[in-house]
Design a protein around this motif. Structure first.
Motif, mmCIF file in Angstrom:
data_model
loop_
_atom_site.group_PDB
_atom_site.id
_atom_site.type_symbol
_atom_site.label_atom_id
_atom_site.label_comp_id
_atom_site.label_asym_id
_atom_site.label_seq_id
_atom_site.Cartn_x
_atom_site.Cartn_y
_atom_site.Cartn_z
ATOM 1 N N SER A 158 -9.857 -1.873 -7.305
ATOM 2 C CA SER A 158 -8.447 -1.770 -6.916
ATOM 3 C C SER A 158 -7.806 -3.153 -6.835
ATOM 4 O O SER A 158 -6.652 -3.340 -7.256
ATOM 5 N N LYS A 159 -8.542 -4.136 -6.299
ATOM 6 C CA LYS A 159 -8.025 -5.506 -6.236
ATOM 7 C C LYS A 159 -7.785 -6.047 -7.639
ATOM 8 O O LYS A 159 -6.772 -6.698 -7.908
ATOM 9 N N PHE A 161 -7.287 2.740 -13.894
ATOM 10 C CA PHE A 161 -8.617 3.238 -13.555
ATOM 11 C C PHE A 161 -9.091 4.177 -14.654
ATOM 12 O O PHE A 161 -8.306 4.870 -15.287
ATOM 13 N N LEU A 179 -12.331 -0.017 -14.533
ATOM 14 C CA LEU A 179 -10.994 -0.314 -15.024
ATOM 15 C C LEU A 179 -11.000 -0.356 -16.544
ATOM 16 O O LEU A 179 -11.985 -0.782 -17.157
ATOM 17 N N VAL A 212 -15.044 0.722 -5.356
ATOM 18 C CA VAL A 212 -13.658 1.043 -5.689
ATOM 19 C C VAL A 212 -12.700 -0.020 -5.170
ATOM 20 O O VAL A 212 -11.692 -0.334 -5.802
ATOM 21 N N GLU A 213 -13.008 -0.587 -4.014
ATOM 22 C CA GLU A 213 -12.130 -1.605 -3.429
ATOM 23 C C GLU A 213 -11.967 -2.801 -4.360
ATOM 24 O O GLU A 213 -10.858 -3.307 -4.571
ATOM 25 N N LYS A 215 -14.393 3.133 -9.874
ATOM 26 C CA LYS A 215 -15.004 1.796 -9.929
ATOM 27 C C LYS A 215 -14.840 1.143 -11.291
ATOM 28 O O LYS A 215 -15.281 0.011 -11.497
ATOM 29 N N ARG A 242 -7.238 -4.331 -10.416
ATOM 30 C CA ARG A 242 -6.103 -3.655 -11.044
ATOM 31 C C ARG A 242 -4.780 -4.213 -10.536
ATOM 32 O O ARG A 242 -3.844 -4.455 -11.309
ATOM 33 N N GLN A 243 -4.691 -4.421 -9.227
ATOM 34 C CA GLN A 243 -3.457 -4.933 -8.641
ATOM 35 C C GLN A 243 -3.107 -6.310 -9.191
ATOM 36 O O GLN A 243 -1.941 -6.624 -9.425
ATOM 37 N N ALA A 257 -8.222 6.372 -8.286
ATOM 38 C CA ALA A 257 -9.081 5.199 -8.115
ATOM 39 C C ALA A 257 -10.540 5.504 -8.446
ATOM 40 O O ALA A 257 -11.110 6.481 -7.959
#
Length: 311
Positions: free
Chosen positions: A278-279, A298, A212, A274-275, A210, A281-282, A208
């Motif tokens: 991550s959202k 990432f 993408l 990063v959060e 920051k 990417r998901q 992970a």
């Protein structure tokens, strides 16, 4: 040598002769015994006058013949910590069981590569080859296992595995291909199961950051037209800004002169944390766009900030 406990032939100096070429910055060192010469190999990487020293065998060194004269590897009980070294760092990389590991993604760290290799057993030596000026990985490494019986098992299990956009080449450094022995088959099967897990863990998307990187989301021919390019940029900012603070959107464009332009066909999204990345990417990974399935992984922040979009 005495500090690490490598003087095994008794008291006195283990070195009997030295030839130094000051112009080319290398030296030949003759030891008084085969065992002490092998122990000296463990000093590879030692810092001398502020610079690391490479300790290697001569180019005409024959491991098979040397094995008849005495131990060809350093004693595993040497006190390397006394001179600032650690077992399995860069030393112990000589001999017929040395493994070449090529095709490594440049963003893999030493720790990640070691973890991958140590799925098969503890390492006696490991060296990730780096660029002298930048310190960046050159994409290949060498290693030797403490238990040399796993050498062929590791080579067979790792060779040909896809790592991101790379394919690993793993073989003995001094030969072509060696097939595992029949009694190794069950061990090999277990190793392949282990490596499947390692492969998943070491995919770019599992680390992970920051930033993408999106692929299969833009057509290269759409990026040449200025108006189309701006529309795509705005669409990306609007859609991808839904997941959190979007700091930057980078969409590399083709070079007008037809030269290779790094990262063309990719979209890079830099989030504030990063959060949020991550959202995004998901939500984005696997989504259908223009008939294509988007791939979102990432991307190393240091490469992004350096403008290196080819990783």
């Amino acid at each position: 040598m005495s500090a690490i406990g490598g003087n095994t032939a008794g008291p006195g100096d283990a070195v009997v002769n030295v030839y130094i070429n000051y112009e080319k910055k290398f030296a030949f060192v003759e030891m008084r015994s085969v065992e002490e010469a092998s122990n000296a190999m463990a000093l590879d990487g030692i810092i001398f006058e502020g610079a690391p020293c490479k300790v290697r065998r001569p180019s005409d060194y024959n491991p098979s013949l040397a094995a008849t004269l005495g131990p060809s590897q350093p004693n595993p009980n040497l006190n390397l910590a006394a001179v600032g070294l650690s077992p399995g760092s860069a030393g112990g990389l000589e001999g017929p069981d040395r493994i070449f590991v090529g095709g490594l993604p440049y963003y893999f760290t030493e720790a990640q590569i070691r973890e991958l290799l140590e799925s098969f057993g503890a390492l006696r030596g490991f060296d990730l080859v780096k660029d002298r000026e930048t310190g960046n990985s050159k994409g290949y490494a060498f290693c030797v296992y403490q238990d040399v019986s796993v050498t062929d098992i590791a080579c067979a299990a790792l060779n040909g595995i896809k790592m991101g956009d790379k394919t690993l080449t793993v073989r003995r450094a001094n030969q072509g291909t060696t097939q595992p022995k029949p009694e190794q088959e069950s061990v090999l099967l277990h190793a392949q199961q282990q490596i499947a897990l390692q492969r998943f863990m070491l995919q770019p998307g599992a680390l992970a950051t920051k930033v993408l990187c999106l692929t299969q989301v833009v057509e290269v021919d759409e990026l040449s037209n200025d108006e189309d390019y701006q529309d795509i940029l705005e669409d990306m900012r609007t859609e991808c800004g839904k997941f959190g603070p979007l700091v930057n959107v980078v969409i590399p464009r083709p070079s007008p002169d037809g030269e290779h332009a790094p990262g063309v066909g990719k979209v890079f999204l830099e989030y504030g944390d990063v959060e949020s990345a991550s959202k995004a990417r998901q939500s984005l990974n696997g989504r259908k766009f223009g008939g294509n399935q988007v791939v979102a992984v990432f991307y190393p922040e240091n490469k992004f900030y350096e403008g290196d979009y080819d990783g």
